[in-house]
Design an enzyme around this catalytic site. Structure first.
Site: not given
Ligand code: UDP
Length: 322
Positions: A117, A149
């Site tokens: 993911a 991130y």
């Protein structure tokens, strides 16, 4: 099939668990409940096709035992949401990079297919919409925490492609602003959860800046459907797919819709995003997926209109009492 879902107690993970349990699979979940909640999977705990292990994906000996036992891995465990990542970048980087490294190393060792993911954050602040999977990424400075991130997820993708090059069946999905039941009611990682929470408690809806920034909100049933297709379709292996709705909505429109659908007396209050996230924050103005590859290879198209998804999400928030 015996399936491992890392992060299976989380928002997307637990919705995926429901769907795979409903399809009669045997489901193993590894989740350390740092963001995920036991409440999300409680209803499966007595089922003998379900196993929950409350531990970290960084526990390699545990992961080795579990991965050896399953036929397929959905790797969803991660520190997700800009807010968590900005608050504790180190935890975000270690979980998101090292965690995926552990999963892929072991999947390679025991030769198990994996779905990784990833996120639309990969594209950074690129406004080259719609964003296609092979497009350039545009990121800010490393001193701006948010981009860690994006880069951590990019390293995960590089790992996935590198293992794929060695023949391992690996597929990557990039989620675009998924929403639905089980979102964190504190609104971490989702403006929709935050606005519904504010609307139901009569607080002002905190629209950052002018509210003309856009997102493509994707209802959880569509997110789960795209995920399962990406892990099942053979031609998908070695590729990356945007999983999202391509209907663009401004944050201001979203706030108005939440007010309308909840019937809330709340006001809309514009707040500088830098006040909420700190002075070094950078906003992504537009984020729209190019959905053609997912359509062509997976036969996937997000179907749920925003009104329908919002109504279901609001109903769930009301049921949860918040
Ligand atoms: N946002 C907002 N008010 C909030 C929280 C978020 O206006 O209280 C905006 C945010 O600036 C961004 C969008 O909503 O433009 C989506 O934010 P979210 O944190 O849901 O996800 P992102 O896509 O930024 O990861």
């Amino acid at each position: 099939m015996r399936i491992l879902i890392t992060g299976g107690a989380g928002y997307i993970g637990s919705n995926l668990v429901d769907r795979l349990m409903g399809d009669d699979h045997e489901v193993h979940v590894v989740d350390n409940l740092s963001i995920g909640k036991i409440h999300n999977i409680q209803h499966h705990l007595e089922n003998n096709r379900f196993r929950f292990i409350n531990d970290s994906i960084l526990n390699e000996s545990l992961m080795e035992r579990v991965i050896n036992e399953v036929d397929l891995i959905y790797h969803l465990a991660a520190v997700v949401g800009v807010k968590y990542v900005v608050e504790d970048p180190l935890r975000g980087i270690i979980t998101n990079v090292r965690g995926t490294e552990v999963v892929l190393e072991l999947a390679y060792k025991y030769w198990k297919p994996v779905l990784i993911a990833s996120s639309s954050e990969i594209y950074g602040k690129s406004t080259n919409v719609p964003l296609a999977e092979d497009d350039d990424r545009i990121l800010g400075s490393t001193t701006v925490g948010r981009w860690s991130y994006s880069d951590a997820k990019a390293i995960d993708e590089y790992f996935a492609f590198a293992y794929s090059k060695r023949g391992l069946p690996v597929t990557v999905v990039r989620y675009f602003n998924s929403y639905g039941p089980r979102l964190d009611p504190r609104g971490y990682g989702s403006v929709i959860a935050k606005f519904i929470g504010q609307a139901l408690t009569g607080e002002p809806l905190s629209v950052y800046d002018d509210g003309l920034q856009t997102r493509c909100f994707t209802y959880i049933d569509d997110t789960v459907k795209g995920t399962i297709l990406a892990a099942s379709v053979k031609e998908a292996r070695g590729q990356v797919f945007n999983i999202g709705n391509d209907r663009e909505t401004t944050i201001l429109e979203l706030a108005q819709k939440v007010l309308e659908l909840t019937g809330s007396p709340s006001e809309i209050k514009h707040v500088p995003s830098k006040e909420a996230y700190g002075p070094a924050f950078e906003e992504t103005r537009r984020r729209v997926p190019d959905v053609s590859r997912a359509g062509r290879v997976l036969g996937f198209k997000a179907q749920t209109p925003l009104d329908v998804g919002l109504r279901r999400t609001i109903a769930w928030f009301r049921e949860m009492g918040g």
